[in-house]
Design an enzyme around this catalytic site. Structure first.
Site, PDB file in Angstrom:
ATOM      1  N   SER A  73      -6.115  -8.088  16.831  1.00  0.00           N
ATOM      2  CA  SER A  73      -6.208  -6.848  17.624  1.00  0.00           C
ATOM      3  C   SER A  73      -7.427  -6.028  17.212  1.00  0.00           C
ATOM      4  CB  SER A  73      -4.926  -6.021  17.497  1.00  0.00           C
ATOM      5  OG  SER A  73      -4.583  -5.808  16.155  1.00  0.00           O
ATOM      6  N   HIS A 119       1.070 -12.401  16.329  1.00  0.00           N
ATOM      7  CA  HIS A 119       0.485 -11.181  15.746  1.00  0.00           C
ATOM      8  C   HIS A 119       1.553 -10.070  15.815  1.00  0.00           C
ATOM      9  CE1 HIS A 119      -2.484  -8.397  14.446  1.00  0.00           C
ATOM     10  NE2 HIS A 119      -3.177  -8.222  15.558  1.00  0.00           N
ATOM     11  N   HIS A 129       0.903 -15.844   6.861  1.00  0.00           N
ATOM     12  CA  HIS A 129      -0.211 -14.946   7.168  1.00  0.00           C
ATOM     13  C   HIS A 129      -1.520 -15.717   7.088  1.00  0.00           C
ATOM     14  CE1 HIS A 129      -2.814 -11.395   7.196  1.00  0.00           C
ATOM     15  NE2 HIS A 129      -1.780 -10.789   7.740  1.00  0.00           N
ATOM     16  N   ARG A 175       3.162  -4.338   2.512  1.00  0.00           N
ATOM     17  CA  ARG A 175       3.780  -3.524   3.570  1.00  0.00           C
ATOM     18  C   ARG A 175       5.259  -3.901   3.725  1.00  0.00           C
ATOM     19  NH1 ARG A 175      -0.248  -5.061   8.336  1.00  0.00           N
ATOM     20  NH2 ARG A 175       0.353  -7.093   7.476  1.00  0.00           N
ATOM     21  N   ASP A 199       6.073  -7.714   9.408  1.00  0.00           N
ATOM     22  CA  ASP A 199       7.033  -7.707  10.509  1.00  0.00           C
ATOM     23  C   ASP A 199       8.431  -8.183  10.088  1.00  0.00           C
ATOM     24  OD1 ASP A 199       5.041  -6.881  12.381  1.00  0.00           O
ATOM     25  OD2 ASP A 199       4.235  -8.912  12.299  1.00  0.00           O
TER      26      ASP A 199
END
Ligand code: HAX
Length: 432
Positions: free
Chosen positions: A240, A270, A317, A326, A372
């Site tokens: 992105s 993504h 990843h 994260r 995520d």
């Protein structure tokens, strides 16, 4: 000129001159080599752009202007429960400096003053079927604001190249200010029968967003502050961010380049992985007939997913080779704020089960969870179970990083992006 813009202008001019001088003196220096597997393997690791706002390390994870997520949490001005304010991260990404509380409050007020969304955006969204995917509505909503682009208008009027960054700054600030309203509008029309909630201008950017979505719970406000901070930027090479950079390099305005980037975020490999994770967990719970699956049951379900030649969403990843900080930040939040959630316990059990199974495949370069893997379970806990909306939340946050980086890119006068493609015949010729 506002104080953030003033500070940015001084720093940008200095770096512009410095980079020009470096380029002149060292332009021919070789900075890396390209292998065949990089050409055929999605350009992994090829260095090809300058991205000022953050840098990703395979082991340590993201650093915003050199600061890790735990450091950000400690140093940035925060909300009442101690979670960082994304306004502070935006300031840091633009200037390289940790802002004071006054500076962050001024930025909150600035965004509030720019937040009015033109009526045509709501009219455009209302013309779409309510079950249009929220990410599609989001990019259409962004594009419906494009006619307001200051960059576009000033370019048509003959703006000098040295002023490009100024117009991009104004568009970016307006976009960031308005995105929570657009996103909340999409959420309420898609899932709450079109009952919209007026903004509360006494609140910070995240708490007001939470309010417009439909929650004034203090813990949820804190989650939003953390969520909107940690999703903001992940250096420039991810799909992105790179899309925003590529489109912006044609001098397409920030509305167009950001909307393009959001279409990249909407891919399941993504940003859309955040909806895929919770969908996959819900399906597992349904199939197993229990909200508290054992590790053995999860193992079985993971195996079925792999046997069906599908990926385990939320794991792996392209750059990271350790658990994503994260993910860890969200786990820390859950440990601190949430007691007794079967869903969150399940996310943690999946974390115990999946990495060794992916490792055993012998081909997965990173078996660890990414950002995520955890976010959906937190949102469900606070009543937001409509997972097709999750990537919009990600997108609102990602605006901070990609637009801050976009302002830098224009201030540094970066040229049109144009890497080189090759044909398979060219590759075969080279190997002869
Ligand atoms: N489950 C099963 N297989 C996986 C896997 C996973 N989670 N992650 C990687 N693999 C497989 C790949 O599909 C590939 O298989 P083939 O060789 O058969 O094609 C192989 O392992 C090697 O892949 P890799 O080099 O380790 O990973 P890539 O850099 O090619 O891809 C991805 C990185 C994130 C796309 C990948 O790990 C994936 O598909 N993960 C699941 C989707 C996901 O969680 N995406 C979100 C990533 C974070 C993000 O961008 N958030 O917005």
């Amino acid at each position: 000129m506002d104080s953030l813009k003033q500070k940015f202008a001084e720093k940008a001019l200095t770096l512009y001159k410095e980079l020009r001088a470096i380029g002149k003196e060292h332009g021919d220096k070789v900075m890396g080599e390209v292998t065949l597997s990089q050409i055929t393997g999605g350009a992994r690791g090829i260095k090809m752009m300058v991205w000022e706002t953050s840098q990703l390390d395979a082991q340590e994870g993201i650093r915003f202007r050199g600061y890790s997520i735990p450091e950000i949490k400690k140093l940035l001005p925060s909300g009442p429960q101690g979670e960082p304010l994304p306004e502070g991260l935006f300031w840091l990404m633009l200037t390289g400096e940790i802002p004071t509380e006054e500076e962050v409050n001024a930025l909150t007020k600035d965004w509030q003053s720019r937040a009015e969304v033109p009526q045509q955006v709501y009219t455009t969204l209302d013309s779409l079927p309510a079950d249009t995917h929220p990410m599609t509505q989001f990019t259409i909503g962004i594009m419906a604001m494009q006619s307001d682009s200051i960059f576009d208008r000033r370019y048509a009027e003959g703006m000098a190249k040295t002023d490009h960054w100024d117009a991009v700054y104004e568009d970016s600030m307006n976009l960031i200010a308005r995105l929570p309203r657009v996103a909340a509008y999409i959420y309420r029309r898609a899932f709450k029968g079109g009952e919209h909630i007026a903004p509360d201008t006494s609140l910070d950017w995240s708490a007001n967003f939470a309010h417009m979505l439909g929650s004034d719970d203090e813990d949820f406000r804190s989650l939003m502050r953390l969520y909107l901070t940690i999703h903001a930027d992940h250096e420039g090479g991810n799909a992105s961010a790179h899309t925003v950079n590529l489109v912006g390099s044609t001098l397409s305005d920030p509305y167009r380049s950001f909307a393009a980037g959001m279409n990249a975020l909407a891919g399941p490999l993504h940003g859309l992985a955040n909806q895929e994770v919770i969908k996959w967990i819900f399906e597992m719970i349904e199939e197993l007939g229990t909200k508290t699956p054992t590790k053995e049951q999860i193992q079985q379900y993971v195996q079925e997913t792999l046997d069906a030649r599908k990926v385990i969403p939320g794991y792996g990843h392209a750059v990271l080779r350790e658990p994503d900080p994260r993910f860890t930040a969200q786990r820390r939040f859950a440990e601190e704020y949430i007691k007794d959630s079967d869903l969150i316990e399940t996310v943690w059990k999946i974390f115990d089960v999946v990495p060794p199974m992916l490792e055993a495949l012998g081909k997965v370069k990173n078996p660890w969870p990414n950002v995520d893997a955890h976010s959906g379970a937190l949102l469900v806990h606070y009543g937001f179970s409509e997972y097709s909306f999750y990537t919009v939340l990600f997108g609102v946050s990602r605006a901070l990083g990609v637009l801050a980086a976009g302002i830098w890119t224009r201030a540094l006068g970066m040229p049109l992006e144009r890497p080189k493609s090759v044909t398979s015949d060219w590759i075969k010729d080279q190997l002869k």
